[in-house]
Design an enzyme around this catalytic site. Structure first.
Site, short mmCIF file in Angstrom:
data_model
loop_
_atom_site.label_atom_id
_atom_site.label_comp_id
_atom_site.label_asym_id
_atom_site.label_seq_id
_atom_site.Cartn_x
_atom_site.Cartn_y
_atom_site.Cartn_z
N GLU A 118 -5.27 1.43 -6.99
CA GLU A 118 -5.52 2.60 -6.16
C GLU A 118 -6.87 3.26 -6.41
O GLU A 118 -7.43 3.89 -5.51
CB GLU A 118 -4.37 3.61 -6.34
CG GLU A 118 -3.12 3.00 -5.74
CD GLU A 118 -1.83 3.73 -6.04
OE1 GLU A 118 -1.45 4.58 -5.24
OE2 GLU A 118 -1.20 3.42 -7.05
N LEU A 148 -8.15 -7.28 -17.02
CA LEU A 148 -7.36 -8.43 -17.48
C LEU A 148 -7.81 -9.73 -16.83
O LEU A 148 -7.97 -10.74 -17.48
CB LEU A 148 -5.88 -8.19 -17.18
CG LEU A 148 -5.26 -6.94 -17.83
CD1 LEU A 148 -3.82 -6.75 -17.37
CD2 LEU A 148 -5.33 -7.05 -19.35
N ARG A 199 -9.60 -2.07 -20.01
CA ARG A 199 -10.00 -3.47 -20.09
C ARG A 199 -9.52 -4.21 -18.84
O ARG A 199 -8.38 -4.03 -18.41
CB ARG A 199 -9.36 -4.10 -21.33
CG ARG A 199 -9.86 -5.49 -21.61
CD ARG A 199 -9.33 -5.95 -22.93
NE ARG A 199 -9.86 -7.25 -23.29
CZ ARG A 199 -9.27 -8.06 -24.16
NH1 ARG A 199 -8.16 -7.68 -24.75
NH2 ARG A 199 -9.80 -9.23 -24.43
N PHE A 258 0.82 -1.23 0.00
CA PHE A 258 0.00 0.00 0.00
C PHE A 258 0.84 1.26 0.00
O PHE A 258 0.37 2.34 0.39
CB PHE A 258 -0.98 0.00 1.19
CG PHE A 258 -1.61 -1.34 1.46
CD1 PHE A 258 -2.45 -1.92 0.51
CD2 PHE A 258 -1.36 -2.04 2.62
CE1 PHE A 258 -3.02 -3.16 0.73
CE2 PHE A 258 -1.91 -3.29 2.85
CZ PHE A 258 -2.75 -3.85 1.90
N GLY A 267 -0.05 -8.95 -3.49
CA GLY A 267 -1.45 -9.35 -3.37
C GLY A 267 -2.31 -8.81 -4.48
O GLY A 267 -3.50 -9.10 -4.57
N GLY A 320 -4.07 0.31 -14.46
CA GLY A 320 -3.85 -0.26 -13.13
C GLY A 320 -5.11 -0.14 -12.29
O GLY A 320 -5.90 0.79 -12.48
N PRO A 375 -10.77 -10.65 -14.18
CA PRO A 375 -11.87 -10.15 -13.36
C PRO A 375 -11.80 -10.61 -11.91
O PRO A 375 -12.15 -9.85 -11.00
CB PRO A 375 -13.11 -10.74 -14.05
CG PRO A 375 -12.69 -10.94 -15.47
CD PRO A 375 -11.23 -11.30 -15.42
#
Lengths: 777, 328, 168
Positions: free
Chosen positions: A743, A669, A667, A282, A508, A740, A671
């Site tokens: 976040e 990658l 998109r 994080f 993770g 990405g 789900p």
């Protein structure tokens, strides 16, 4: 300086100049992503399918080995002592009792620590990862309350812990600034982030606000936060000959190796940092003093060291998110059109680092307005260096902005979703760049329908028994980033299996799984035929697990390596191959080999090419293209967050009963793992909204709740079932069409909760966290 | 952790023998003591493991319950007699800590839990009269969200953290102890102290004295009692405030009532003022509110905890209202 | 008398300060049991002792003489997985994987408690049998923190396996 270097520095904000002016004007086709990644068009492959984590079995069996779980011969255990004053000098440091305690091997202080260079502070060069521009245990100076002042090494952790408790220290206290108010009185300075000023002024926002028929003008506050990964920071460290091996929990193995090499005056290749599994990051699992202290103590003792921070030690020695005070003022016409948008305020950092919480970032591209004034000022406090924490800027910035929009919507009598849509920009309102992909309106519509937004009533109108029930919503936003310096190495063998190596990290997020999926798809191999290695600084390139950029950085590096691989294979294929005479851009990978793009019958398998060339394997490395796309388009992810909150009419306890996140993140990658990332971000947002606060005692700069018992993160009973949907519209200008997703999930959530609490009670809380006392008044 | 020796006692006599002299501590489930030792707040040179003492729950002759000191929290909460005759006690225990901790923690140990004041816990960096008598109190003027509004002293503003003890206070439990001077019993309200100028003493127990059992006197109207805990997250958090209550209403009139508060004072706070006001009054929300106001009349807020006064009043009113079915 | 760890006899540590957690991790190299806070505030160190879930960080190993300890490593043989372990994979009930062994051991202990009829804080009626609703599972699992936010998947995995067995 090569054009590549210039581009790299421009992308990092180090150079403001010709590049930054030219790139926006260049034709799309000159820019990475200007020609869509062919994988975007491929509809029936692995991408977009739900794949369970490939490291899942190891993790559920407890067999994944984390940093503190490497056992080395002759290893000793470390314990740290911490300063108890915010600023001054060590007057006396009595370690005699500690040295005499059973099992103690060495006690290291500034008096006997090896001489080390100051770590290069993050941002000072592309490989710098130091937390602050401070020497580490080299002198008697104290810079923050909690600074490590001694390291004890002993045969067992119990012995080290006991010995460290016997150290007696006195201090000469010097004047310090530990209150935000005092720091503001000393004066604030304009802040910059990644080399760019945090300032945007378009038009005369003050005048337009004053003249606007409708306005909201409020101050919002957010406190300090800690990452609180469940794995405490830990490293197992050994000197092997003159070289250093650090088994760490790290988000930046390559940068860390380079920085530590600088500290100990070693060549970069003499330091190896591994980080196979990270128990939550994080933003917090970067380079801090403990790895360097562990390495120094190992050097002093001549034995390998395991250093595991206590939970208190994590709070004393690893910075978190700093506090913010944000004014948001919006002036609007009767129909809701924004005439002025002001988002300005102050944050605190230290004299020794430069990480102002950039809370205006999300506002820059959020809404259209006739005028803007966005600014962040920074004050300096004597405290532990603050750092990145999940969505630095946007997580707390969206709380202020999206609360203010809700307040304005109430004032205007316009539905808050409608108000947002009415101010949807055509192009980036502050940079003027076109958006690469922006489908927030679709996300709003789909989310509202699924959540049942039309059932929302007036504030305070809905009650079930003791519980007041309200709905709220907010927009979340996080930029698409891709940092320079990423590389990938692909090794293909005659059995038709591939090894893909990237200096990336698995904390993770599912990176190892999605990287395997994407690489398999790009190489035309089944999932089982691809192995991905990561988390090791000996792999070429540098990939920061931060800024939600890993997937894109890896994606672009694998594209480059794949291109190099195709070229190499064509060379090896020679004149007897069906591919003879073709150039690399005429062929692609599919079904275990190469094929001509417009004539797939003309193909040859990898195994056949390597066999004929009498090669066991072929290995290529390549660096990703410079991320010029970031200067050519305005690139962002978006979300529409919906919350149903219940507030107890008697006690004012707040519980979130429903959450829905509707995401526009390119998109998706995988789900399965993406959903977990979205939910995880939203749950951290729930903590941010309702309970999280690092208690910093402004009398002496001491963190007073350095414990998971007293710093509350959400528990199972706090977390409702979270519905997650997404547009799944590919961004044509990114690798795989993806963004990405690490976040974006946390952004917008605190405002959605605050807005739901307002709808439940009619009380507006502008000061996080929304604890019951703020609703009792 | 400071080095110590460890010995296991199979009964109270053995425990007293092993615990005699020096800086011995009795060890139950360890859920608080082990943490305090790791923080170097507790530095016993000897631990006497008393989990071998009685873990029986038995009926007493007068239809009360006798609970061995080594009974685990979970075992007490799940016991059919407790669930049906003293549900506030089951609920108080179940509201505390986590299942894992309740499985470890003993009844005797729960009574001796120490405060969660973060200045008490900050061994190196903060002054605390409870930890180091006479050193001062850094909590005053600092973070005091979880601190006392009733019965505090200039020396100490800490609160007692136990949920179970709030119910035991309301139930007029009797504490059985044994020491060098023999066995004695204490009424629960006399066990814990207000801080005064000796905040280092949480209880009136003598050095070496051992809790052997808790006795619950019969209280038929406790069969519909309850415990309500208010906290900052939904579970696994210490109370901001809590209320244990039982009420006996006959024909709309309060015949008897038991009320205790947690999270407000250095000890589980038996609301005797409110109880006295309520007995004989009609069971109405107005009566509950008057009683709550009277009970909190002497409350003194610190920097961060003024909300507890209003919160306690509201919660008392709601709990008594729920139990009695009273309406405004 | 030794401690039984996953069926094997293990000598007590000489130093009584050694927690059951550190005995497992440092003494026996059974590092599947995790240290998250070492102060009873996160649940990562949860193991089963004679079938009951406890926090091994707050347990002095010497106190567990003669007891039978089951850790995450003891839940399955070789490459096989306990059904709950498989369900965690199927429901993506973890991300970083650090709290996972504690969650899994805790859930197994939780199911045994529910089977025995132990009520919880959210049980409306203390006198009736336990029904493991979603809310009940959430409360009963609240002693295990997860910072990645895999809560939904964890509860789903438990519902599908150990909680479902109880309902059957």
């Amino acid at each position: 300086m090569s054009i590549l270097d210039t581009a790299r520095e421009a992308a990092q904000g180090l150079v403001q100049g010709a590049m930054a002016k030219l790139v926006p004007l260049a034709p799309d086709s000159w820019i990475p992503g200007g020609v869509p990644d062919p994988l975007i068009a491929r509809k029936h492959g692995l991408i977009g399918t739900s794949v369970s984590r490939l490291d899942g079995a190891l993790k559920v069996k407890g067999a994944a080995r984390f940093a503190a779980e490497f056992a080395l011969d002759d290893m000793v255990y470390a314990a740290l002592a911490f300063a108890t004053i915010p600023r001054g000098r060590i007057a006396t440091l009595d370690v005699a009792a500690a040295e005499a305690a059973s099992g103690v091997v060495v006690v290291m202080t500034h008096r006997n620590a090896p001489r080390m260079k100051q770590p290069a502070v993050f941002g000072s060069s592309p490989t710098a990862a130091g937390p602050a521009d401070l020497p580490i245990m080299q002198d008697d100076r104290i810079h923050w309350n909690g600074q490590p002042i001694a390291v004890v090494l002993a045969g067992t952790q119990e012995q080290a812990d006991h010995a460290v408790s016997l150290i007696v220290t006195t201090y000469d206290v010097e004047e310090s600034v530990t209150s935000f108010a005092a720091a503001k009185e000393k004066g604030a300075a304009p802040a910059s982030f990644m080399g760019q000023p945090l300032l945007n002024e378009i038009g005369d926002a003050d005048a337009m606000l004053a003249a606007a028929p409708h306005k909201v003008d409020q101050v919002y506050r957010t406190p300090r936060h800690n990452h609180n990964a469940i794995e405490p920071h830990a490293a197992t460290i050994a000197w092997v000959g003159g070289d250093l091996v650090v088994h760490d929990a790290s988000q930046l193995v390559s940068m860390e190796a380079a920085t530590i090499a600088g500290v100990f005056d070693l060549k970069v290749e003499q330091v190896r940092v591994t980080s196979p599994y990270v128990g939550g990051g994080f933003g917090g699992k970067c380079l801090w003093d403990h790895q360097i202290l562990g390495a120094a103590a190992a050097k002093l003792a001549g034995r390998p060291v395991r250093i595991v921070l206590t939970r208190e030690g994590v709070y004393r020695g690893v910075g978190g998110r700093t506090l913010t005070e944000q004014r948001v003022a919006i002036g609007a016409a009767a129909g809701g059109h924004f005439q002025a948008l002001i988002h300005a305020g102050t944050t605190a950092t230290t004299p020794h680092n430069n990480m102002p919480e950039p809370f205006i970032l999300g506002t820059r591209a959020g809404y259209a307005a006739d005028s803007f004034k966005l600014s962040v000022d920074v004050v300096r406090m004597n405290m532990l260096a603050n750092t990145f924490m999940r969505a630095p800027g946007e997580s707390v910035g969206t709380f202020a902005l999206e609360s203010a929009i809700d307040e304005l919507a109430a004032d205007l009598g316009i539905d808050p979703i409608e108000l947002r849509i009415r101010n949807e920009p055509e192009v980036d309102p502050t940079s003027g760049l076109p958006f690469s992909s922006r489908h927030i309106v679709e996300a709003w519509r789909a989310g509202a329908a699924k959540f049942g937004w039309d059932k929302r009533g007036l504030p305070g109108a809905r009650r079930e028994g003791e519980w007041l029930i309200g709905m709220g919503c907010a927009t979340g936003t996080y930029p698409y980033y891709r940092m320079p310096g990423a590389a990938a190495r692909i090794t293909l063998d005659r059995a038709g299996t591939a090894l893909v190596e990237v200096a990336a990290h698995e904390m993770g997020m599912g990176t190892s799984t999605t990287t395997t999926m994407v690489a398999a798809e790009r190489l035309g191999l089944p999932l089982e035929a691809v192995e991905v290695r990561y988390g090791d600084s000996i792999i070429p390139g540098a990939i920061l697990a931060g800024g939600s950029q890993q997937t894109a950085a890896i994606g672009a590096a694998v594209i480059a390596a794949h291109n190099a691989l195709v070229a190499e294979l064509l060379k090896l294929a020679g004149n007897d191959s069906p591919l003879a005479g073709l150039s690399p851009d005429e062929v692609g990978s599919e079904d275990g080999g190469l094929a001509k793009l417009d004539d797939p019958a003309r193909r040859e398998s990898y195994a056949s090419i390597l066999h004929r060339a009498q090669r066991d394997h072929v290995s290529v490395s390549a660096e990703g293209s410079p991320p010029l796309e970031l200067m050519h388009w305005s690139m962002h992810s978006h979300s529409a967050i919906f919350c149903e909150a219940r507030v107890n009419a008697v006690t004012r306890e707040v519980r979130v009963s429903r959450f829905l996140g509707s995401f526009d993140c390119g998109r998706i990658l995988n789900p399965k793992t993406a959903r977990s990332q979205f939910r995880g971000g939203m749950i951290m947002g729930l903590g941010l909204a309702l309970m999280e606060e690092t208690e910093f005692d402004e009398r002496n700069g001491r963190i007073m709740n350095p414990s998971l018992a007293e710093y509350h993160v959400p528990v199972h009973l706090d977390v409702p079932e979270i519905d997650v949907i997404w547009t799944d519209i590919a961004d044509p200008h990114t690798p795989m069409g993806a963004h990405g997703v690490g976040e974006i999930g946390i952004t917008g959530v605190a405002a959605a909760v605050a807005n739901a609490v307002y709808n439940a009670t009619g009380t507006r809380v502008r000061d996080l966290p929304i604890t019951l006392d703020k609703l009792l008044v | 952790m400071t080095p110590f020796s460890y010995a296991r006692a199979n009964n109270a006599a053995e425990a007293l023998q092993l615990g005699r002299g020096g800086a011995a501590n009795y060890l139950g489930g360890g859920t608080n003591l082990v943490d305090l030792m790791r923080e170097t707040i507790a530095k016993p040179d000897r631990l006497v493991d008393v989990t071998g003492l009685s873990d029986a729950i038995t009926d007493t002759a007068d239809d009360g319950l006798l609970i061995g000191a080594a009974v685990r929290n979970t075992a007490l909460a799940e016991h059919p007699a407790v669930r049906t005759r003293y549900p506030m006690l089951s609920r108080a225990i179940l509201a505390g800590a986590s299942a894992q901790i309740r499985n470890m923690a003993t009844v005797g140990g729960n009574l001796l839990q120490r405060t969660r004041c973060t200045y008490f816990y900050d061994t190196d960096g903060s002054r605390c009269n409870k930890r180091v008598p006479g050193s001062g109190c850094d909590a005053v003027g600092g973070f005091t969200r979880i601190h006392a509004v009733l019965g505090a002293s200039p020396a100490c503003v800490a609160t007692h953290p136990s949920d179970m003890c709030v119910a035991l206070a309301a139930l007029d439990a009797v504490v059985h102890v044994e020491g060098a001077g023999g066995a004695r019993t204490l009424s629960f309200g006399d066990l814990h102290r207000l801080p005064g100028d000796r905040p280092e003493l949480d209880t009136v127990l003598e050095v070496g004295e051992l809790i052997t059992a808790i006795e619950l006197p019969p209280l038929p109207f406790a069969a519909s009692s309850t415990y309500r805990k208010v906290r900052d997250r939904a579970s696994y958090a210490f109370a901001l405030i809590s209320v244990a209550a039982a009420i006996d209403v006959v024909d709309g009139e309060i015949r008897d009532v038991r009320l205790a508060l947690g999270g407000v004072a250095h000890k589980p706070w038996r609301a005797t003022t409110a109880e006295a006001l309520l007995r004989g009054r009609p069971a109405t929300e107005a009566a509950f509110r008057d009683a709550a106001i009277a009970e909190l009349a002497d409350a003194r807020p610190l920097r961060d905890n003024g909300f507890k006064i209003e919160l306690a009043k509201r919660t008392i009113v709601a709990v008594l209202g729920d139990l009695s079915g009273a309406t405004a | 008398m030794p401690i039984l760890v996953n069926g094997s006899a293990v000598a007590l540590p000489n130093d009584p300060r050694v927690s059951l957690l550190d005995l497992l991790r440092e003494g026996l190299h059974l590092s599947g049991t995790k240290k998250g806070c070492n102060q009873g505030a996160c649940g990562a160190c949860t193991v089963l002792v004679d079938g009951e879930r406890i926090l091994s960080c707050l347990a002095l190993a010497v106190q567990y003489e003669g007891r039978s300890v089951t850790t995450i490593e003891g839940l399955s043989d070789g490459d096989g997985l306990h059904p709950l372990q498989q369900a965690f994979i199927d429901h993506d009930g973890f991300q970083c994987g650090y709290c996972t062994p504690g969650q899994i051991c805790s859930a197994i202990g939780m199911a045994a408690e529910a089977k025995r009829g132990v009520p919880s804080h959210v049980s409306a009626d203390l006198s009736t049998d336990v029904r493991l609703t979603r809310e009940e599972l959430q409360e009963r699992m609240s002693g295990n923190l997860c910072r990645c936010g895999a809560h939904n998947g964890i509860i789903d995995a438990i519902r599908d396996t150990v909680a479902a067995e109880l309902a059957a």
